[in-house]
Design a protein around this motif. Structure first.
Motif, PDB file in Angstrom:
ATOM      1  N   ILE A  63      11.414 -24.261   1.468  1.00  0.00           N
ATOM      2  CA  ILE A  63      11.789 -23.442   0.484  1.00  0.00           C
ATOM      3  C   ILE A  63      11.137 -23.887  -0.775  1.00  0.00           C
ATOM      4  CG2 ILE A  63      13.107 -21.489  -0.414  1.00  0.00           C
ATOM      5  CD1 ILE A  63      12.684 -21.483   2.534  1.00  0.00           C
ATOM      6  N   GLY A  64      10.427 -23.096  -1.466  1.00  0.00           N
ATOM      7  CA  GLY A  64       9.862 -23.449  -2.726  1.00  0.00           C
ATOM      8  C   GLY A  64       8.608 -24.467  -2.792  1.00  0.00           C
ATOM      9  N   GLU A  65       8.045 -24.703  -1.830  1.00  0.00           N
ATOM     10  CA  GLU A  65       7.069 -25.720  -1.537  1.00  0.00           C
ATOM     11  C   GLU A  65       5.911 -24.724  -1.770  1.00  0.00           C
ATOM     12  OE1 GLU A  65       6.170 -28.721  -1.072  1.00  0.00           O
ATOM     13  OE2 GLU A  65       8.091 -29.685  -0.524  1.00  0.00           O
ATOM     14  N   GLU A  66       4.894 -25.173  -2.425  1.00  0.00           N
ATOM     15  CA  GLU A  66       3.509 -24.483  -2.766  1.00  0.00           C
ATOM     16  C   GLU A  66       2.689 -24.665  -1.426  1.00  0.00           C
ATOM     17  OE1 GLU A  66       1.593 -26.461  -6.457  1.00  0.00           O
ATOM     18  OE2 GLU A  66       2.216 -24.425  -7.293  1.00  0.00           O
ATOM     19  N   ILE A  67       1.984 -23.606  -1.052  1.00  0.00           N
ATOM     20  CA  ILE A  67       1.433 -23.384   0.228  1.00  0.00           C
ATOM     21  C   ILE A  67       0.071 -22.524   0.028  1.00  0.00           C
ATOM     22  CG2 ILE A  67       2.480 -21.118   0.575  1.00  0.00           C
ATOM     23  CD1 ILE A  67       2.604 -21.904   3.572  1.00  0.00           C
ATOM     24  N   ARG A  68      -1.043 -23.214   0.504  1.00  0.00           N
ATOM     25  CA  ARG A  68      -2.393 -22.279   0.582  1.00  0.00           C
ATOM     26  C   ARG A  68      -2.509 -21.975   1.849  1.00  0.00           C
ATOM     27  NH1 ARG A  68      -5.311 -26.837  -0.085  1.00  0.00           N
ATOM     28  NH2 ARG A  68      -5.429 -26.807  -2.246  1.00  0.00           N
ATOM     29  N   PHE A  69      -2.957 -20.287   1.406  1.00  0.00           N
ATOM     30  CA  PHE A  69      -3.195 -19.585   2.953  1.00  0.00           C
ATOM     31  C   PHE A  69      -4.186 -18.663   2.646  1.00  0.00           C
ATOM     32  CE2 PHE A  69      -0.277 -17.257  -0.157  1.00  0.00           C
ATOM     33  CZ  PHE A  69      -0.821 -16.057   0.154  1.00  0.00           C
ATOM     34  N   ARG A  70      -4.846 -18.219   3.888  1.00  0.00           N
ATOM     35  CA  ARG A  70      -6.218 -17.073   3.646  1.00  0.00           C
ATOM     36  C   ARG A  70      -5.585 -15.866   3.941  1.00  0.00           C
ATOM     37  NH1 ARG A  70     -11.499 -17.806   4.667  1.00  0.00           N
ATOM     38  NH2 ARG A  70     -11.112 -20.183   5.344  1.00  0.00           N
ATOM     39  N   VAL A  71      -5.937 -14.754   3.378  1.00  0.00           N
ATOM     40  CA  VAL A  71      -5.680 -13.536   3.698  1.00  0.00           C
ATOM     41  C   VAL A  71      -6.382 -13.014   5.005  1.00  0.00           C
ATOM     42  CG1 VAL A  71      -5.405 -11.242   2.625  1.00  0.00           C
ATOM     43  CG2 VAL A  71      -5.207 -13.237   1.087  1.00  0.00           C
ATOM     44  N   VAL A  72      -5.778 -12.502   5.807  1.00  0.00           N
ATOM     45  CA  VAL A  72      -6.387 -12.305   7.234  1.00  0.00           C
ATOM     46  C   VAL A  72      -6.106 -10.730   7.419  1.00  0.00           C
ATOM     47  CG1 VAL A  72      -6.412 -14.410   8.189  1.00  0.00           C
ATOM     48  CG2 VAL A  72      -4.459 -12.907   8.591  1.00  0.00           C
ATOM     49  N   ASP A  73      -5.202  -9.873   6.766  1.00  0.00           N
ATOM     50  CA  ASP A  73      -4.774  -8.534   7.093  1.00  0.00           C
ATOM     51  C   ASP A  73      -3.950  -7.951   5.896  1.00  0.00           C
ATOM     52  OD1 ASP A  73      -5.139  -6.032   8.512  1.00  0.00           O
ATOM     53  OD2 ASP A  73      -3.565  -6.556  10.045  1.00  0.00           O
ATOM     54  N   GLU A  74      -3.983  -6.744   5.828  1.00  0.00           N
ATOM     55  CA  GLU A  74      -3.071  -5.926   4.953  1.00  0.00           C
ATOM     56  C   GLU A  74      -2.511  -4.566   5.573  1.00  0.00           C
ATOM     57  OE1 GLU A  74      -5.761  -5.103   1.581  1.00  0.00           O
ATOM     58  OE2 GLU A  74      -6.703  -3.595   2.626  1.00  0.00           O
ATOM     59  N   THR A  75      -1.272  -4.312   4.948  1.00  0.00           N
ATOM     60  CA  THR A  75      -0.872  -3.092   5.704  1.00  0.00           C
ATOM     61  C   THR A  75      -0.336  -2.248   4.566  1.00  0.00           C
ATOM     62  OG1 THR A  75      -0.116  -4.336   7.618  1.00  0.00           O
ATOM     63  CG2 THR A  75       0.901  -1.973   7.071  1.00  0.00           C
ATOM     64  N   PHE A  76      -0.736  -0.886   4.494  1.00  0.00           N
ATOM     65  CA  PHE A  76      -0.273   0.027   3.493  1.00  0.00           C
ATOM     66  C   PHE A  76       0.722   1.057   4.163  1.00  0.00           C
ATOM     67  CE2 PHE A  76      -3.754  -1.193   1.142  1.00  0.00           C
ATOM     68  CZ  PHE A  76      -3.545  -1.361  -0.087  1.00  0.00           C
ATOM     69  N   VAL A  77       1.878   1.150   3.703  1.00  0.00           N
ATOM     70  CA  VAL A  77       2.513   2.285   4.259  1.00  0.00           C
ATOM     71  C   VAL A  77       3.086   3.411   3.206  1.00  0.00           C
ATOM     72  CG1 VAL A  77       5.148   2.494   5.141  1.00  0.00           C
ATOM     73  CG2 VAL A  77       3.930   0.366   5.586  1.00  0.00           C
ATOM     74  N   ASP A  78       2.915   4.529   3.704  1.00  0.00           N
ATOM     75  CA  ASP A  78       3.081   5.632   2.552  1.00  0.00           C
ATOM     76  C   ASP A  78       4.550   5.749   2.594  1.00  0.00           C
ATOM     77  OD1 ASP A  78       3.165   8.076   1.326  1.00  0.00           O
ATOM     78  OD2 ASP A  78       2.092   9.117   2.708  1.00  0.00           O
ATOM     79  N   THR A  79       5.133   5.528   1.431  1.00  0.00           N
ATOM     80  CA  THR A  79       6.652   5.523   1.123  1.00  0.00           C
ATOM     81  C   THR A  79       6.927   6.854   0.267  1.00  0.00           C
ATOM     82  OG1 THR A  79       6.349   4.336  -0.678  1.00  0.00           O
ATOM     83  CG2 THR A  79       6.914   3.121   1.198  1.00  0.00           C
ATOM     84  N   SER A  80       6.068   7.724   0.320  1.00  0.00           N
ATOM     85  CA  SER A  80       6.528   9.182  -0.523  1.00  0.00           C
ATOM     86  C   SER A  80       7.838   9.649   0.229  1.00  0.00           C
ATOM     87  CB  SER A  80       5.088   9.954  -0.381  1.00  0.00           C
ATOM     88  OG  SER A  80       4.040   9.723  -1.036  1.00  0.00           O
ATOM     89  N   PRO A  81       8.464  10.305  -0.517  1.00  0.00           N
ATOM     90  CA  PRO A  81       9.799  11.136   0.131  1.00  0.00           C
ATOM     91  C   PRO A  81       9.331  12.065   1.073  1.00  0.00           C
ATOM     92  CG  PRO A  81       9.906  11.014  -2.296  1.00  0.00           C
ATOM     93  CD  PRO A  81       8.685  10.493  -1.885  1.00  0.00           C
ATOM     94  N   THR A  82      10.337  12.111   2.133  1.00  0.00           N
ATOM     95  CA  THR A  82       9.993  13.141   3.161  1.00  0.00           C
ATOM     96  C   THR A  82      11.382  13.866   3.451  1.00  0.00           C
ATOM     97  OG1 THR A  82      10.197  11.491   5.135  1.00  0.00           O
ATOM     98  CG2 THR A  82       7.936  11.981   4.118  1.00  0.00           C
ATOM     99  N   GLY A  83      11.277  15.162   3.935  1.00  0.00           N
ATOM    100  CA  GLY A  83      12.654  15.918   4.228  1.00  0.00           C
ATOM    101  C   GLY A  83      13.153  15.292   5.670  1.00  0.00           C
ATOM    102  N   PRO A  84      14.217  15.524   5.836  1.00  0.00           N
ATOM    103  CA  PRO A  84      15.057  14.827   7.181  1.00  0.00           C
ATOM    104  C   PRO A  84      14.353  15.518   8.379  1.00  0.00           C
ATOM    105  CG  PRO A  84      16.227  16.503   6.059  1.00  0.00           C
ATOM    106  CD  PRO A  84      15.080  16.232   5.093  1.00  0.00           C
ATOM    107  N   SER A  85      14.296  14.804   9.351  1.00  0.00           N
ATOM    108  CA  SER A  85      13.744  15.417  10.279  1.00  0.00           C
ATOM    109  C   SER A  85      14.849  16.114  11.297  1.00  0.00           C
ATOM    110  CB  SER A  85      13.162  14.217  11.465  1.00  0.00           C
ATOM    111  OG  SER A  85      14.305  13.515  11.901  1.00  0.00           O
ATOM    112  N   SER A  86      14.384  16.832  12.603  1.00  0.00           N
ATOM    113  CA  SER A  86      15.382  17.680  12.882  1.00  0.00           C
ATOM    114  C   SER A  86      16.488  16.878  13.739  1.00  0.00           C
ATOM    115  CB  SER A  86      14.803  18.908  14.154  1.00  0.00           C
ATOM    116  OG  SER A  86      14.024  17.672  14.979  1.00  0.00           O
ATOM    117  N   ALA A  87      15.973  15.581  14.471  1.00  0.00           N
ATOM    118  CA  ALA A  87      16.878  14.733  14.785  1.00  0.00           C
ATOM    119  C   ALA A  87      18.005  13.981  13.892  1.00  0.00           C
ATOM    120  CB  ALA A  87      16.117  13.400  15.593  1.00  0.00           C
ATOM    121  N   GLU A  88      17.530  13.663  12.836  1.00  0.00           N
ATOM    122  CA  GLU A  88      18.365  13.264  11.709  1.00  0.00           C
ATOM    123  C   GLU A  88      19.163  14.495  11.318  1.00  0.00           C
ATOM    124  OE1 GLU A  88      15.668  11.999   9.043  1.00  0.00           O
ATOM    125  OE2 GLU A  88      15.476  10.198   9.580  1.00  0.00           O
ATOM    126  N   ALA A  89      18.952  15.659  11.208  1.00  0.00           N
ATOM    127  CA  ALA A  89      19.925  16.802  10.973  1.00  0.00           C
ATOM    128  C   ALA A  89      20.889  16.965  11.915  1.00  0.00           C
ATOM    129  CB  ALA A  89      19.006  17.901  10.616  1.00  0.00           C
TER     130      ALA A  89
END
Length: 206
Positions: free
Chosen positions: A144-170
């Motif tokens: 932990i804390g060591e410097e590391i060099r890496f290559r970016v190979v992928d990215e992920t976006f997640v839509d975190t906009s608020p949503t209403g509760p689903s019927s299962a949750e209700a």
């Protein structure tokens, strides 16, 4: 690593800011709204670069504030794929090595993308590269804390906009609440499986 993104937004300026220059008020409002926020499929917004165009301002009935459509450019953190970055190891888990570059922590290097052969040390909670030499294998720890060099190979976006509760949750609303893991809106996936990548201390003379 950083790119300029052209954006358009309608900015609301409250009446008590009318005595200020319009550009200054708009710049402040845009930074309040966007700075340190992730825009879906765009990246992590850092700061306003410049305002390229101001359209007419309008005051709507029942609202004393002005509304101005603004065209502007914003500095955004969005590394391109295959870009080489340097960060610090934040933590290690069975999921891989978690890396931080100071202002952005949602970077993970999965086990299959580490220098091979690699193993996870349960006692130390770190990954280890079993480096083969003529004299046998040497364990190189990814502390932990060591410097590391890496290559970016992928990215992920997640839509975190608020949503209403689903019927299962209700229908199970009376059940004990389960702690849900909060998903990061923007995650980078790295790789260090090539020569020269990994801990900087591995490739530099002591």
């Amino acid at each position: 690593m950083f790119v300029l993104v052209e954006m358009t937004d309608t900015v609301r300026i409250p009446p008590w800011q009318f005595e200020r220059k319009l550009n200054d008020s708009i710049a402040e409002e845009l930074n309040k709204k966007l700075a340190n926020k992730v825009v879906y499929n765009v990246g992590l917004c850092i700061c306003l670069y410049d305002i390229t165009k101001l359209e007419d301002s309008y005051i709507f009935p029942g609202d004393g504030a002005s509304h101005t459509k603004v065209h502007f450019r914003y500095v955004v953190f969005h590394p391109f794929l295959d870009e080489i970055l340097v960060g610090q190891i934040k933590s290690c888990s069975q999921d891989g090595v978690h890396v931080s570059i100071g202002f952005f922590d949602d970077i993970v290097i999965p086990p299959e993308s580490l220098q091979q052969p690699a193993k996870f040390d349960e006692a130390e909670q770190v990954w280890v590269w079993e480096y083969e030499t003529e004299e046998g294998a040497h364990d190189l720890y990814m502390d932990i804390g060591e410097e590391i060099r890496f290559r970016v190979v992928d990215e992920t976006f997640v839509d975190t906009s608020p949503t209403g509760p689903s019927s299962a949750e209700a229908s199970t609303s009376n059940a004990p609440e389960e702690v849900q893991k909060k998903e990061a809106p923007y995650t980078l996936v790295g790789s260090m499986s090539e020569p020269g990548l990994g801990l900087l201390s591995w490739w530099t003379n002591s």
